[in-house]
Design an enzyme around this catalytic site. Structure first.
Site, PDB file in Angstrom:
ATOM      1  N   TYR A  53       0.838  -1.200   0.000  1.00 23.51           N
ATOM      2  CA  TYR A  53       0.000   0.000   0.000  1.00 23.51           C
ATOM      3  C   TYR A  53       0.878   1.258   0.000  1.00 23.51           C
ATOM      4  O   TYR A  53       1.925   1.298   0.630  1.00 23.51           O
ATOM      5  CB  TYR A  53      -0.910   0.049   1.227  1.00 23.51           C
ATOM      6  CG  TYR A  53      -2.006  -0.988   1.272  1.00 23.51           C
ATOM      7  CD1 TYR A  53      -2.299  -1.789   0.166  1.00 23.51           C
ATOM      8  CD2 TYR A  53      -2.763  -1.173   2.425  1.00 23.51           C
ATOM      9  CE1 TYR A  53      -3.312  -2.738   0.225  1.00 23.51           C
ATOM     10  CE2 TYR A  53      -3.781  -2.113   2.486  1.00 23.51           C
ATOM     11  CZ  TYR A  53      -4.037  -2.902   1.385  1.00 23.51           C
ATOM     12  OH  TYR A  53      -5.040  -3.838   1.451  1.00 23.51           O
ATOM     13  N   SER A 211     -13.949  -4.405   1.040  1.00 16.30           N
ATOM     14  CA  SER A 211     -14.901  -3.741   0.133  1.00 16.30           C
ATOM     15  C   SER A 211     -16.346  -3.986   0.556  1.00 16.30           C
ATOM     16  O   SER A 211     -17.166  -4.452  -0.234  1.00 16.30           O
ATOM     17  CB  SER A 211     -14.697  -4.197  -1.321  1.00 16.30           C
ATOM     18  OG  SER A 211     -15.368  -3.348  -2.229  1.00 16.30           O
ATOM     19  N   PRO A 212     -16.699  -3.646   1.798  1.00 14.10           N
ATOM     20  CA  PRO A 212     -18.058  -3.918   2.273  1.00 14.10           C
ATOM     21  C   PRO A 212     -19.137  -3.142   1.522  1.00 14.10           C
ATOM     22  O   PRO A 212     -20.303  -3.544   1.539  1.00 14.10           O
ATOM     23  CB  PRO A 212     -18.011  -3.506   3.746  1.00 14.10           C
ATOM     24  CG  PRO A 212     -16.872  -2.554   3.846  1.00 14.10           C
ATOM     25  CD  PRO A 212     -15.864  -3.027   2.841  1.00 14.10           C
ATOM     26  N   LEU A 213     -18.758  -2.045   0.846  1.00 13.35           N
ATOM     27  CA  LEU A 213     -19.730  -1.276   0.061  1.00 13.35           C
ATOM     28  C   LEU A 213     -19.507  -1.437  -1.439  1.00 13.35           C
ATOM     29  O   LEU A 213     -20.034  -0.656  -2.233  1.00 13.35           O
ATOM     30  CB  LEU A 213     -19.664   0.216   0.435  1.00 13.35           C
ATOM     31  CG  LEU A 213     -19.895   0.572   1.903  1.00 13.35           C
ATOM     32  CD1 LEU A 213     -19.955   2.083   2.068  1.00 13.35           C
ATOM     33  CD2 LEU A 213     -21.168  -0.080   2.432  1.00 13.35           C
ATOM     34  N   GLY A 216     -18.247   1.544  -3.177  1.00 14.43           N
ATOM     35  CA  GLY A 216     -19.148   2.676  -3.072  1.00 14.43           C
ATOM     36  C   GLY A 216     -20.503   2.468  -3.703  1.00 14.43           C
ATOM     37  O   GLY A 216     -21.417   3.272  -3.506  1.00 14.43           O
ATOM     38  N   LEU A 217     -20.682   1.367  -4.446  1.00 16.84           N
ATOM     39  CA  LEU A 217     -21.965   1.142  -5.114  1.00 16.84           C
ATOM     40  C   LEU A 217     -23.107   0.959  -4.120  1.00 16.84           C
ATOM     41  O   LEU A 217     -24.260   1.254  -4.436  1.00 16.84           O
ATOM     42  CB  LEU A 217     -21.884  -0.077  -6.027  1.00 16.84           C
ATOM     43  CG  LEU A 217     -21.028   0.070  -7.298  1.00 16.84           C
ATOM     44  CD1 LEU A 217     -21.036  -1.223  -8.094  1.00 16.84           C
ATOM     45  CD2 LEU A 217     -21.513   1.222  -8.160  1.00 16.84           C
ATOM     46  N   LEU A 218     -22.788   0.474  -2.915  1.00 16.58           N
ATOM     47  CA  LEU A 218     -23.817   0.264  -1.895  1.00 16.58           C
ATOM     48  C   LEU A 218     -23.950   1.453  -0.949  1.00 16.58           C
ATOM     49  O   LEU A 218     -24.658   1.378   0.050  1.00 16.58           O
ATOM     50  CB  LEU A 218     -23.507  -1.007  -1.095  1.00 16.58           C
ATOM     51  CG  LEU A 218     -23.617  -2.313  -1.878  1.00 16.58           C
ATOM     52  CD1 LEU A 218     -22.932  -3.458  -1.141  1.00 16.58           C
ATOM     53  CD2 LEU A 218     -25.081  -2.656  -2.152  1.00 16.58           C
ATOM     54  N   GLY A 219     -23.272   2.548  -1.278  1.00 17.33           N
ATOM     55  CA  GLY A 219     -23.294   3.707  -0.415  1.00 17.33           C
ATOM     56  C   GLY A 219     -24.277   4.782  -0.824  1.00 17.33           C
ATOM     57  O   GLY A 219     -24.204   5.915  -0.332  1.00 17.33           O
ATOM     58  N   GLY A 220     -25.210   4.449  -1.721  1.00 23.12           N
ATOM     59  CA  GLY A 220     -26.188   5.437  -2.166  1.00 23.12           C
ATOM     60  C   GLY A 220     -25.796   6.098  -3.466  1.00 23.12           C
ATOM     61  O   GLY A 220     -26.071   7.285  -3.676  1.00 23.12           O
TER      62      GLY A 220
END
Length: 323
Positions: A53, A211-213, A216-220
């Site tokens: 990283y 990548s729990p979202l 970002g697709l699951l973040g609204g």
């Protein structure tokens, strides 16, 4: 903050894991330090990083940022369960990648120097190495444990049968083996439910979803003003088009619950029995605060069923695809 055991180990970790991949490439060092201070103050004791990283041309930079934060004192290192990873190439030289005994020794010493610590709590294999036998990997890992440089080993991005290979090889050596698996897992990507989660549960590994979202697709993302414009290219745009109807139903359901979509998605993961701690990777303090909100969001059986209807999951293999 809630805490749980990391797999079958005696190690207690927070139910959220602070991911640091943005520190350096997207988040300035001073802001990264502030986020880590805030996370620790909120009870998050589980921090995840990796030797690669830091961004193109700056691999190792993120570990260095953590190292300077630890060096500031105040019990930061003592209060943190530190996880890092090895596997990816750190240079174009032939032995500075993968899981050979030589690279495990060199990569570990380099991470310890960058992190300004004398031990790693959880040393994770960032990917499976099909060219190095597990007997070699475990021999090198056992030496590091005996030297006090690492306490536990984990995997990342392994298939179910890779976990089985690793654990059976460890059993033959009478060594402890893996205590965790870090996989992509979220409402849009539930592939690990077929074989990875059953393998992890069988062998006593805690699951650490990254990548729990789903980027970002699951973040609204469909809401106006939610930052969707930055995800309108490449694979992200394709995924958005592919799942647009599901995402619309999901965001409408979040409105019914009077909750933010990202909070619902993260809370769903926290309700999954195999999950130890999702990795949240905030770029800003506000994003960390949003992740912390999900800790207090309880989803009842009806809500969980609705989410399964919107984003169908998988049964354990082979029943998922056979009689």
């Amino acid at each position: 903050m809630q805490y749980t055991q990391l797999g079958r180990s005696g190690l207690k970790v927070s139910r959220l894991c602070l991911g640091t991949m943005n520190f350096g490439p997207h988040t300035e060092e001073s802001d990264a330090h502030a986020i880590m201070d805030s996370a620790l103050d909120s009870g998050i004791n589980f921090f995840d990083t990796a030797n690669v990283y830091g961004g193109t041309g700056h691999r190792g930079r993120t570990e260095e940022i953590l190292g300077r934060w630890f060096a500031a004192g105040g019990g930061r290192r003592e209060r943190t369960v530190l996880a890092t990873k090895l596997y990816g190439s750190m240079s174009d030289r032939p032995n500075e990648s993968r899981l050979s005994a030589l690279n495990i020794r060199r990569a570990l010493d380099a991470s310890l120097k960058r992190l300004q610590t004398d031990y790693i709590d959880l040393y994770q294999f960032h990917h499976v190495d099909r060219k190095t036998p597990w007997e070699e990997i475990w021999q090198a890992t056992d030496v590091a444990v005996q030297q006090g440089k690492i306490l536990y080993s984990g995997s990342s991005n392994f298939a179910g049968w890779h976990i089985a290979q690793a654990q059976e090889a460890a059993a033959r050596r009478h060594t402890y083996g893996l205590v965790s698996e870090q996989s992509i897992y979220n409402l849009l990507n539930r592939n690990v439910e077929r074989e990875v989660i059953p393998a992890a549960q069988h062998y006593g590994l805690g699951l650490i979803p990254w990548s729990p979202l789903q980027g970002g697709l699951l973040g609204g993302v469909l809401r106006e003003g939610r930052g969707g414009e930055r995800r309108t290219e490449g694979r992200a745009l394709e995924a958005l088009k592919q799942h647009q109807e599901q995402l619309r139903r999901f965001e409408d359901f979040a409105v019914e619950l009077a909750q933010e979509p990202g909070d619902v998605a993260l809370a769903w993961l926290l309700h999954q029995p195999a999950v130890t701690a999702p990795v949240v990777g905030p770029r800003t303090p506000d994003q960390l605060d949003a992740a912390l909100r999900a800790m207090d969001l309880a989803l009842d059986a009806g809500a969980l069923q609705r989410l399964d209807e919107i984003f169908p999951g998988y049964r354990t293999a082979p029943e998922d695809y056979a009689w």
